[in-house]
Structures are given as structure tokens and as C-alpha cells.
Design a protein around this motif. Structure first.
Motif, short mmCIF file in Angstrom:
data_model
loop_
_atom_site.label_atom_id
_atom_site.label_comp_id
_atom_site.label_asym_id
_atom_site.label_seq_id
_atom_site.Cartn_x
_atom_site.Cartn_y
_atom_site.Cartn_z
N ASP A 165 0.74 -1.14 0.06
CA ASP A 165 0.04 0.00 -0.16
C ASP A 165 0.80 1.24 0.08
N HIS A 166 1.80 1.34 1.05
CA HIS A 166 2.72 2.42 0.99
C HIS A 166 3.48 2.69 -0.31
N LEU A 167 3.94 1.61 -0.89
CA LEU A 167 4.49 1.74 -2.23
C LEU A 167 4.00 2.18 -3.17
N HIS A 168 2.62 1.84 -3.30
CA HIS A 168 1.57 2.37 -4.49
C HIS A 168 1.22 4.00 -3.98
N THR A 169 1.39 4.27 -2.77
CA THR A 169 1.18 5.60 -2.65
C THR A 169 2.50 6.42 -2.96
N LEU A 170 3.58 5.98 -2.92
CA LEU A 170 4.62 6.85 -3.33
C LEU A 170 4.55 6.93 -4.96
N LEU A 171 4.20 5.64 -5.43
CA LEU A 171 4.32 5.47 -6.82
C LEU A 171 3.18 6.38 -7.58
N ALA A 172 2.18 6.58 -6.90
CA ALA A 172 1.08 7.59 -7.27
C ALA A 172 1.53 8.98 -7.24
N CYS A 173 2.20 9.39 -6.13
CA CYS A 173 2.58 10.82 -5.92
C CYS A 173 3.79 11.02 -6.69
#
Lengths: 676, 572
Positions: free
Chosen positions: A419-427
């Protein structure tokens, strides 16, 4: 949106009088020749959104008209099912439920040639999604290149028409990290270039960048040629190659130069882990970074602290833990974060772009984020496995299952990591999604059944890569479709200098195109995947979103679950050095960061007499000394100095700092780390 | 003055003293009381003490009575590039006493190849002859190997040394690799000692130095350019990671930059047992002087890690000190005369490193932290004395004013000011890096070992009166947490049936296990494992496994379970 779009499709069937005005308006395009791209096709049709919104219906009509025109010469049969649906008043959901194909292909009779290069294709009615914008447009493809993008394209007769029915038309994915030929103890991954690229295409990835992994002592050039040869024979999609540098020495330098200038390689991987095998010391890394920067290459770093891993492995084996759980226990998250931090520090010192492969943990990702905030040129690549699953399976009772997850750095046992990695990917804090696809069969993994350090490392993911990003980021609302295209394709193309040939749907780009269905749901299972591995680490996971149709070099290679590939169709794509995205800032910083000394008068006081025999020559280094042992700097002959006793110095008349730009002045930092 | 004449004996009986009217400040509280001192120890604390007659009275009205400072980092004998510091144990401790410091812990620099014990004995002997205040010793280990274990054990168990410094810098000279650090930290943890690190990435520094010398930068500014802040930060981060893995307490000496201090603060927030030590120079001044036109001035500032060119650094470090993220202040005293520094006049890498600060330390902290309102007087005592005493296991003998503690007492005058100048300071070095700075807060009376050694601005010290203070292993302040974690952090394997599927045949062993004498071996030098007879395995064909009846995780404590991290990082 796609549902919506489908409804608009039905509007295509509206009476002409509703759509009429624009079809005859000034926007109607004139042909500038049968095969040339239409000038301004892209601009006037796509950027003018307002006009577009108003003229929605109108703009549909001419296209349907053009379709008619095609159909006149084409085969009317292929058209039927979709058209029938469009004619109905059903809800759009019904369309998907009844299993009708989302995409239909209309072949012009007798025109389809077996030689794909001359195939002409028109993708109609899709929503072209690039990393910067989405727009409704048709795409005309010829000779494996995109020739026209826009509406109301004037195309020659005899083209094959692909009806996208409002689905997304995206640039084919680029998987920047695969290891399809990486040898381990003499065995090769079960997914070779054929299996691997087949899996890639089935997942919507139309280009891979594979790692050439020479062993220490091997020639990089020979290894490169060996890889290229194998790939040329087997690969079904375009590919490029990273070259891993297993050790640092003078010979390597010459080979690197050759690879960059003549072979079209602009990225090289160095290892901070695998002690006594690939690992480089900080000094070697510094030299390697410096050298690669001069060549204009991107430095890929496998970031883990190999020294500590070796120690931990010894400790854990000593404790009698030999199963796969020893793998994550001996490679805790901190060691990854530490190495990432160190790699970035080195990159900053050398002023060189750094690309961290396989970001597997939250703390490593956060380290990259923070460094980017401070202005470091650093890129981070999470992989399919870290984005879709976590490391809890290392504790599985099933050895084969636990072993299948073994990769380095390991999957983090923290279940919030994906989840965290996806968030960073998204931003945008992480930029690129790789797969690190490197599959070994269970029997190969079983080489390490009594010692986890011998388990070949690698997980699958090339096929699932795009699907999971969609499922976990876009479908969850973290990311929009443009960012999706950016992280799966465009960013990689930019960083590795493939852009705009790859990673964009634009006139002149390669026709590597995927028609993406955001709603398809599939359950991952090793049986259904292309990969030859018996065990899929995503087994049983549901994944929304997937390709419906994949075009590689203008050829339909995947359609409705069926692959039509030919081994050896993939081309090697050379990449030029100094990619703009990575090097523009570096170039400017180079100019700004040059260091200047202080001009001061010679020191003319007494000088302490140093015992001429330097006391501190390091004794014969034991095996455990710091990696490279040079002699300590020789002590200069301090009796010879060139100052004059006259007292006047040549620069006495120069006031302090008048002519000198001091880059690390009082009150400032010596390096650019505080860019916004 | 009526106090006794100097004792030639190293153990002076001490004066009988009563300190009257002062406000006693410990790290936890302040109160008004008188102190009676006899035989070098504090005998009574309270009001209206009944004391024998003929007792010397020290008047402390309106002043603070604090435990004598402890300077946890001095280099009064460690030679650099063949030169001994110009201020040795006598000069150094004299200056220390003048500034209100009554105990130093000096670094024994053990050159590679020299026995730890002999270096220790040599240092101790010299210090016992020369030092004017109590001292203890850290050992700097410049080349770690397994053979040191016995010496370490002797030092820790019999010699009273519980702290060892490792260098991550000084490539090819003192630098230890990560593996060495990990091994050493593991040993130190088992023996109950504290690992100290000089945290800078020596590899990068070495490269940067080469680069700068090539650019023709040879002056002292090259020092700071080649030791950028990041290099310090990186090493601090790495040291913490290694210490975390080895579960060993870590003490980072000389925290000189904001980012390095931040890394320590963050690690402490995650529950790491790590301590940071800013030094006098870092708290009082910045690195702008490296660009001084005067070579001698610029060179005087050369120390490693260097003073940070960012002028807000001292303030920042003081703030972290005040909030407890940094714990100990020291001086990192190592003074070399200008002539000694001039050895590097044509090559900054040859300049002996070290700054003064032993004398000004307490005043700097008082002026920068207490008078500016960042810190209270108790916190002041903590960072200048008590914390160091606790960490290095000298508490409550040192670092506290309590009955039974050593009579190392300072009467502190918070109102008086002094201006630092090389002309008036007690060191022999010609350049004082704090030249011209004015500091409030001065030690007006200093009592060391029960004897008044500073009074009315006059020093009255005896060479050799300092005693060696042995320090026991396993200091509570540090090791209580470590012990608990050692119990918690044991990794356990998963009991699972033997893998009984096919095993890929490893044919080309030559590729994986290089029997050829290349310098690089396989990751784990267990060559047997690869060549095991894979046809012999212990599984039975019955399918039943010995642990079939045990449900998963019923009896096993899995320390890195799904959903959790394998190590304790989230203690608050």
C-alpha cells in the motif's frame, strides 16, 4: 469512463441530423496524401477539449462515417456482434457481462498480409491515454509505426480495423527489470527470452529491458553479445539490455565505453550486496559512479548492505535456521534502507543520477523520497512482487511456496508495504515499476533446500505487473490513468532514453500499443500464466484490469487471451547516453558545483619536523581489512617549499574572495541539496 | 590560604571543606544546602551541618554548586602523523580544571598491530604521572580481528575499560569495514561495553581528497570540501544500522552537522540505543573560518568531521542537546601547534586534525544553551556531567552531588563573563578557535578529589594527582534495554517437513564455487552444501512428518511474523 464511452458509441447510431454540423465544418480534414501522417492531426483534434466536449456527438459521426467507408471495402462480417450490442438499449454493464469481446477486429478482405511490417491497422474508438493527457482519438498504424493520431483519419483502404469500443488505448508497458537469462550455479531461469516475453506480452508489456549478468572475470562485451544473440533468437517483443558490472577494474572501463558508444547501452547495474561475489566497496562505487557519469549512463544500484547480510546469514545458519525464512531474517529492511541512503550519498557526491532497483520496503522508499525532496537525482523502482504481496509467506509451512518468494532484497514482512509503495508511486516519489522477473522452477529453488543462501533468487511478475498496478493503485483511486501510463511505461522510456519512440502514443512512435480493459477481472494462477514456473507467488489473487489486445511493432500479438507470437521478432533497441530526464539537472549542477580554493599567502611560519619514516604505514592487511588497501599517502618532503622570504606574495593585492566564486561559502552548504 | 600543601602522593587525603550557601544543582533537582567534604568524598549534605573545626569554608553564596564536568572525549596523547599533541595530560587537564571539568576520558589510540593492553598500560602510566584530575580511558581500535577478543575481555573485566571507538573513516589506516564493525559490536555487546564510532565514510572522503588535490586545492578549505556533511550523515546512518543488527549500544562521537544529529534523533525515536556527542567547537562556532585568508587560523579549525559551514548548526545542535536527542557534550580536545599543523601547508590531508575546547566546554554550553533559555540548569548538569557518568558507568561516583560521591565539585558563577583568548587560556596552543568570543558562566571554585584546585582565578594543581577511574561493564543506563531485547530478538526457524520434490542438479560447480584462486569467494563459504548428496534425505515416504500434529505457530514464537517486523523498532 469506458462505460460512458460505450454509450457514446451508441450515439454514433444517432440520426445524422443531430451530428451533422461539424462533420461538414472547417475541422474536416483534408488528406495530405495517402500514407503521410496528417499534419496537425494530433493537435486540433485532441487538445481542443472544449470544442471536443461540445462537439461530442458531432465528432463521432464523421468517424462512423469513415468506418462505413472502410467497411465498403472491408469484410462486413466481423462487425456484427459488437454492432448488434450497440444497437440494443441495454445498460453498458450488460455488454461486459454477456462476454462479448470488448474489441473487435475487422479485417479487410484479402488485404491481411502475413508479413506484419506492411500491415496497416486502425484502432478506432478508443481513448488514447498518454502520461500527460487522455483523449479520444483513432490511431493509424503502418509499418510498425504510429502514422496518425486523431479523429476522422483519412486512411487507405484495406486496413485492418480494430474497434476499441471506448476502451483505453495505452502505450505498451516497459518492464525495466527482467532477468531472463541470469545464471545461478549454472542453471538458467525457466522463463527464457521466449517464455518471458510471451508472458510480458500477455500482460500488456511490449518491451523489456533485461539484465546482462556476467560473472566476475567475464568480459562484459562477450556477455552482452551472448545475451543479445539469445534474445534476438527468442524474444517476441522489443528489448534492450542493462549490463551488470560484477567487479570494477580497468578492463571494465574500456568495455563500458564501448558498450555506451557503440552498443547502445546506457544503464549499468552495480551491487552493494553479494559479498565476495559482486559487491563493490564504497571506493569502487565512487569510481564507478564517476566513470559512468562521464559516459552519461544511468547507474542502477542493487542496494543492500552485503557485509551485514553475510554476517547475518552466518549467524542464522549457525542458529540452525536453514529454511526460506532465513532469507528475510538475514536481510532485514534496515540493511536495504541503509544501502539506499549510502548509494544516494555517493550519487550526490559524484553528482550522478542513481536508480535504485527493487525498492522492497517502506523505509527504503522513504529514504528515496526524502532524498528527492532535497534535490537528489534518484529514481526508485518498486517491483510487481513488492507492490502486490508481502513477505509473510516466507514462513509458510510449504517449502516450495516459501522458496518461491525468495528474492533480494526480500519482500518485507510488513503487510502495509504494498500500500505504501503504491502511494509513493502515485505521487511520483517512486517512478518506475519493474518486475524483476527471474523465475526458477521449484527443483531449481530446491538447490537450497538445506541452506537458504543457496536458493536461487527471483520471483515472477512480468505478466502481472501492469495488472496489479491497475488493481491496487488505479482501481483503488490512488492513481489516475495517466500516472498509470507514466509508471508502467513512459517514465521508464524517459529515464532510459527510449522516449518518445516508446512510452507514448504519438505520430512516429513505435506501434507498441495496448488496449486496456479496466474492468476485466482475473484470478492469477500458475496454470493460466504464460510463465513456465510451477508456482506463482500471486496464486489465487484477483486482479482487475488487463490487456484485451496487444500490439507489438504494429502486429497483433495478443488478443482475447490468445497469443500469436513468433520467436525472434523482438528487436534490440539501442539507447543513447545522456538521457535528458536523468542528466539535464546533472549537467547544470556540474557547472555550478565546481570547487575553488582560497588564494592565500604562503604559510611562512615554522613547520614542525616530521619523522621522515612514516610511522603509520598499514601493516600487511589481514583478510579483514578495508576492501582495497592502498598505501597511506606518502609524506611529502616538507623541507622543499617554494615560498619566498620576501614576505610579499603574488596575490597580496587581490582582496579576499573578489574573483572567486566560493561554492561552499560561510552560510551556505557545499552541495545543492535544498532545491525545492 | 590555609589549605594543605600539595601531596606528592597520587591519592591526596584531601582537604576538609565545607561549601556554604550555594544552590546545589543535580541533573534531577536543585536545592539549597551546604556540603561537607572529607577525604576526597562528599560526607554530608544539608543545612546546619555539624563539622569539625578547622575546616576550610568555600563561600558559594549566590552561585551554583554543580558536579564537576566530565569531558568524555579528549585526545591528550594520541599522536597524529607522528606528532604528539602539544597539550598533553598535564596541560590538558589543567585547562580542563580551569573550565570546571574535573574528569576526562581520554582516547587511547592503538595503532594497528600494537597490543591493546600495552597501549592501554602506556597511556595509563603517562596519565597517572601527568594528569591533574581524574581520568578514564576509551580505547580506539584501529584494526579489528578475532584475536582481540581475549585482550578485550581482559580490558573490560580487569582493567576497567568499557568503551571502544571504531573508525569508519581514515581509509587504509584506521578504517573498519562494515563486517568488522558488526563482528566487533557483537563482541562488545557480549562483554557489556559501549561501541563508539567516528562516523564518516572514509571511502568517499578518500576519493574526494584525491579529486580536490587534483583540482589544485591544497589549503584547509579542502578539508571541509572533502568532508561534506552527507558523508558524516551517511556513516552515522550506517553505524546505527549495524549497531541495530548487532543489538549493541552505540555512541557517536563528534556530531558536527545538523543532518547527522537528525539521523540520531530519528533513530532514537525508533527506539535505538544510540547516543550522540556534540563537541565544544561544534556548539560554539561554525566552519566559515576554513576560508580564512590566514592559513594558521584556517588550519586551526581542521578537525574531523569538520565544523559545518552552515552558521545555524551550533544553534541547532544546542536545541537537540536541550531536548535530549543528543546527550553528552565533550571537547574532542586535540591541539596541535601551528608549526605542527603546518606539516600540511601544501596538502590539507596532512594537517593534523583537532581543535581545542577542553577549557571552554562548560562555559559554551552555559552561554549557548542556558542563558539563551533552551536548557535549564539541571539539564546543563546532565549534558556536561551526569549523562556521561551514567553512560560510562561512573555514576553516582561521578556526575552527582550526593553523600558518598567523589568530591568533584564546581562552584559555578552564572553571571560572570569571560572572553576567550589564546593569550590567556591555559593551553599551550597558539591559536584558539574561539578567540574573542565572550561566554557567560564561569567556574569560580573547582574542587577535584576533595582539594580546591581553582580559586580566585588561580590554579593550584598537582601534576600526577589524577587517579584512573575504572569503569565496570554493562552500564545500566545503556544495557538494561539491550538485555531485554537480546531475549526478545531471537529468530526462530519454521519447522516444516523436508522438501521432497525434485532438486535441480547443479552441474557446473566451477561457476558458483570458485575453486580457482580468485579473490572473491561465494557469499557463504560453505562449499559442502552445494555438493551434498541430494539423494540422501531424511524424509520418509510415509508422508507423515514428525511435526504433523503440531499446528502451525502453536508453540513457536515467531519473531518476525506476518504482519510484524522482525525487530523492535517501534518502541517509543
Amino acid at each position: 469512463m469506458s462505460d460512458c464511452r460505450r454509450q457514446w458509441n451508441r450515439e454514433d447510431e444517432l440520426p445524422v441530423y443531430l451530428a451533422g454540423p461539424i462533420s461538414t465544418g472547417p475541422n474536416q480534414r483534408k488528406s495530405f496524401g495517402m500514407f503521410s501522417s496528417v499534419e496537425g492531426a494530433f493537435d486540433s483534434k485532441t487538445i481542443d477539449f472544449d470544442n471536443y466536449a461540445v462537439g461530442r456527438k458531432g465528432s463521432r459521426t464523421p468517424r462512423s462515417g469513415s468506418r462505413e467507408r472502410v467497411l465498403e471495402t472491408g469484410d462486413p462480417v466481423g462487425k456484427t456482434p459488437g454492432e448488434a450490442e450497440e444497437g440494443t438499449v441495454n445498460e453498458s454493464t450488460a455488454e461486459t457481462e454477456d462476454g462479448g469481446p470488448g474489441v473487435e477486429i475487422t479485417n479487410s478482405s484479402g488485404k491481411e498480409s502475413p508479413n506484419g511490417k506492411s500491415e496497416k491497422l486502425l484502432i478506432k474508438g478508443g481513448r488514447v491515454v498518454n502520461d500527460d493527457q487522455s483523449l479520444y482519438a483513432d490511431v493509424y498504424i503502418e509499418d510498425g509505426l504510429i502514422k496518425q493520431v486523431g479523429e476522422n483519419l483519412v486512411v487507405p483502404g484495406g486496413v485492418k480495423v480494430i474497434e476499441a469500443n471506448g476502451r483505453m488505448v495505452i502505450p505498451g508497458g516497459i518492464d525495466v527489470n527482467t532477468c531472463l537469462m541470469k545464471p545461478f550455479l549454472g542453471t538458467h531461469p525457466v522463463d527464457d527470452f521466449l517464455q518471458g516475453t510471451k508472458a510480458a506480452l500477455a500482460g500488456g508489456t511490449t518491451m523489456i529491458i533485461d539484465h546482462v549478468t556476467p560473472q566476475p572475470g567475464d568480459s562484459l562485451l562477450e556477455a552482452f553479445e551472448c545475451w543479445q544473440e539469445a534474445a534476438d533468437k527468442k524474444a517476441c517483443c522489443d528489448y534492450s539490455l542493462h549490463v551488470d558490472i560484477p567487479q570494477w577494474n580497468e578492463i571494465v572501463k574500456d568495455e563500458l565505453e564501448l558498450l555506451v558508444h557503440e552498443k547502445g547501452i546506457n544503464s549499468f547495474q552495480v551491487y552493494m550486496a553479494y559479498k565476495d561475489l559482486y559487491q563493490m566497496s564504497d571506493s569502487e562505487l565512487y569510481e564507478a559512479f564517476t566513470f559512468l557519469k562521464q559516459l552519461g549512463a544511468v547507474v542502477l544500484v542493487h542496494a543492500e548492505n552485503g557485509d551485514l547480510i553475510a554476517q547475518e546469514q552466518r549467524k542464522i545458519l549457525g542458529m540452525g535456521i536453514t529454511g526460506p525464512e532465513g532469507h528475510p531474517l538475514s536481510r532485514p529492511e534496515e540493511l536495504e534502507a541503509e544501502a539506499v541512503f549510502r548509494a544516494i550519498t555517493l550519487g550526490n557526491r559524484v553528482n550522478c543520477p542513481v536508480y535504485i532497483t527493487k525498492v522492497m520496503s517502506k523505509s527504503a522508499a522513504d529514504t528515496i523520497t526524502q532524498a528527492r525532496r532535497k534535490g537528489s537525482v534518484v529514481f526508485g523502482e518498486p517491483i510487481t512482487a513488492s507492490l502486490a504481496t508481502d513477505g509473510s509467506h516466507y514462513w509458510s509451512k510449504n517449502w516450495a511456496k516459501a522458496a518461491a518468494y525468495v528474492t533480494s532484497p526480500p519482500l518485507s514482512p510488513d503487510p502495509t508495504t504494498p500500500d505504501h509503495l503504491h502511494t509513493l508511486l502515485a505521487c511520483g516519489d517512486l517512478q518506475v515499476v519493474g518486475s524483476a522477473h527471474c523465475t526458477y522452477s521449484t527443483s531449481q529453488k530446491a538447490i537450497g533446500k538445506d541452506d537458504f543462501t543457496l536458493i536461487p533468487e527471483g520471483t515472477s511478475g512480468v505478466e502481472e505487473r501492469m495488472g496489479f498496478v491497475w488493481d491496487k493503485a488505479v482501481a483503488m483511486g490512488k492513481m489516475d490513468e495517466n500516472q498509470f501510463v507514466a509508471v508502467t511505461s513512459t517514465n521508464a522510456a524517459k529515464i532510459f532514453n527510449l522516449y518518445p519512440r516508446k512510452g507514448r502514443i504519438a505520430v512516429g512512435s513505435d506501434a507498441d500499443i495496448v488496449i486496456w480493459d479496466p474492468d476485466s477481472v482475473k484470478t492469477i494462477s500458475a496454470k493460466l500464466q504464460q510463465s513456465a514456473a510451477e508456482y506463482n507467488i500471486f496464486e489465487g489473487m484477483e486482479c482487475r484490469g488487463g490487456p484485451v489486445l496487444v500490439l507489438s511493432q504494429g502486429q497483433v500479438v495478443y488478443e482475447e487471451g490468445k497469443l500469436q507470437v513468433q520467436p525472434g521478432t523482438g528487436r534490440f533497441i539501442p539507447r543513447k547516453h545522456f538521457p535528458d530526464l536523468a542528466y539535464q539537472r546533472i549537467k547544470f549542477r556540474n557547472q555550478v558545483m565546481s570547487k575553488k580554493g582560497v588564494t592565500r599567502g604562503m604559510y611562512d611560519g615554522p613547520v614542525y619536523d616530521v619523522d621522515p619514516a612514516p610511522k603509520y604505514i598499514t601493516p600487511a592487511p589481514s583478510a579483514k581489512s578495508s576492501p582495497t588497501s592502498h598505501q597511506p599517502p606518502p609524506i611529502r618532503n616538507l623541507h622543499q617549499s617554494n615560498f619566498s622570504l620576501s614576505g610579499a606574495q603574488t596575490d597580496d593585492n587581490v582582496p579576499r574572495r573578489s574573483g572567486h566564486r566560493i561554492v561552499a561559502p560561510p552560510g551556505g552548504r557545499s552541495n545543492i541539496t535544498s532545491l525545492g | 590560604m590555609a589549605f594543605q600543601t600539595k601531596k606528592s602522593n597520587a591519592r591526596p587525603a584531601g582537604d576538609r571543606l565545607i561549601i556554604k550557601g550555594g544552590k546545589i544543582v543535580n541533573d534531577d533537582q536543585s536545592f539549597y544546602a551546604d556540603i561537607y567534604v572529607e577525604d576526597g568524598a562528599i560526607k554530608q549534605i544539608g543545612e546546619n551541618l555539624i563539622v569539625p573545626s578547622s575546616v576550610k569554608t568555600v563561600d558559594a553564596y549566590g552561585q551554583l554548586v554543580i558536579p564537576g564536568g566530565i569531558d568524555a572525549n579528549t585526545n591528550l596523547q594520541a599522536p597524529q602523523k607522528g606528532q604528539s599533541p602539544i597539550d598533553d595530560f598535564y596541560q590538558g587537564t589543567r585547562a580542563a580544571v580551569f573550565g570546571g571539568t574535573t574528569m576526562i576520558i581520554d582516547h587511547v589510540l592503538v595503532e594497528p598491530g600494537v597490543s591493546l593492553l600495552s597501549a592501554f598500560d602506556q597511556w595509563r602510566e603517562t596519565a597517572e604521572q601527568r594528569a591533574c584530575c581524574d581520568f578514564s580511558l576509551h580505547l580506539d581500535i584501529t584494526r579489528w580481528h578475532d584475536g582481540l577478543y581475549e585482550e578485550l575481555e581482559t580490558l573490560i573485566k580487569d582493567k576497567g575499560v568499557n568503551s571502544f571507538l571504531f573508525f569508519m573513516s581514515y581509509k587504509d589506516k584506521y578504517q573498519s569495514s562494515d563486517s568488522q564493525l558488526y563482528e566487533a559490536f557483537g563482541v562488545l555487546r557480549d562483554l557489556g561495553a559501549i561501541a563508539q564510532v567516528h562516523a564518516e565514510n572514509g571511502d568517499i572522503i578518500d576519493e574526494e581528497q584525491k579529486k580536490l588535490l587534483c583540482l589544485g586545492i591544497t589549503g584547509p578549505e579542502g578539508h571541509v570540501l572533502s568532508h561534506p556533511e552527507e558523508v558524516e550523515t551517511e556513516a552515522v546512518y550506517r553505524a546505527i544500522t549495524i549497531a541495530k543488527q548487532a543489538n549493541c549500544p552505540l555512541y557517536v562521537t563528534k556530531v558536527m552537522s545538523k543532518s547527522a544529529a537528525d539521523v540520531i534523533a530519528k533513530a532514537r525515536k525508533k527506539g535505538m540505543v544510540v547516543y550522540g556527542e556534540p563537541i565544544t567547537a561544534g556548539l560554539a562556532t561554525d566552519g566559515s573560518q576554513y576560508w580564512s585568508k590566514d592559513w594558521a587560523t584556517a588550519a586551526a579549525f581542521v578537525t574531523s568531521p569538520p565544523l559545518n559551514p552552515d552558521p545555524s548548526t551550533p544553534q541547532y545542535l544546542t536545541s537537540l542537546l536541550a531536548c535530549g536527542d543528543l546527550q553528552v557534550t565533550s571537547s574532542a580536545q586535540a591541539s596541535f601547534s601551528t608549526a605542527q599543523k603546518a606539516v600540511g601547508k601544501d596538502d590539507f590531508t596532512l594537517i593534523p586534525e583537532g581543535t581545542n575546547g577542553i577549557e571552554e566546554r562548560m562555559s559554551v554550553v552555559w552561554d549557548r544553551a542556558v542563558t539563551s533559555g533552551k536548557m535549564d540548569e539541571n539539564e546543563f548538569v546532565a549534558v556536561t556531567s551526569t549523562n556521561a557518568a551514567k553512560l560510562f558507568n561512573m555514576y553516582p561516583r561521578k556526575g552527582r552531588i550526593a553523600v558518598g560521591s567523589d568530591a568533584d565539585i564546581v562552584v559555578w558563577n552564572p553571571k560572570e563573563t569571560q572572553t576567550v583568548s589564546a593569550k590567556t587560556h591555559n593551553l599551550t596552543v597558539e591559536v584558539n578557535i574561539l578567540e574573542g568570543l565572550e561566554f557567560r558562566g564561569v567556574a569560580s571554585v573547582v574542587i577535584s578529589g576533595g582539594r580546591v584546585v581553582l580559586e580566585d582565578g588561580k590554579l593550584n594543581v598537582t601534576e600526577g594527582s589524577g587517579r584512573f577511574v575504572p569503569r565496570k561493564a554493562f552500564p545500566d543506563a545503556v544495557y538494561k534495554r539491550i538485555r531485554a531485547r537480546s531475549k526478545m530478538a531471537e529468530a526462530r526457524g519454521v519447522p516444516r517437513g523436508n522438501y521432497d520434490g525434485p532438486v535441480h542438479d547443479v552441474i557446473s560447480m566451477t561457476k558458483s564455487v570458485p575453486s580457482t584462486p580468485t579473490t572473491r569467494g561465494p557469499p557463504c563459504p560453505k562449499t559442502q552444501t552445494g555438493t551434498r548428496n541430494l539423494h540422501q534425505s531424511g524424509f520418509t515416504l510415509a508422508g507423515a512428518q514428525v511435526d504433523d500434529h503440531i499446528p502451525r505457530r502453536s508453540t513457536q514464537r515467531i519473531v518476525a511474523p506476518p504482519g510484524g517486523r522482525s525487530n523492535i523498532t517501534s518502541l517509543s
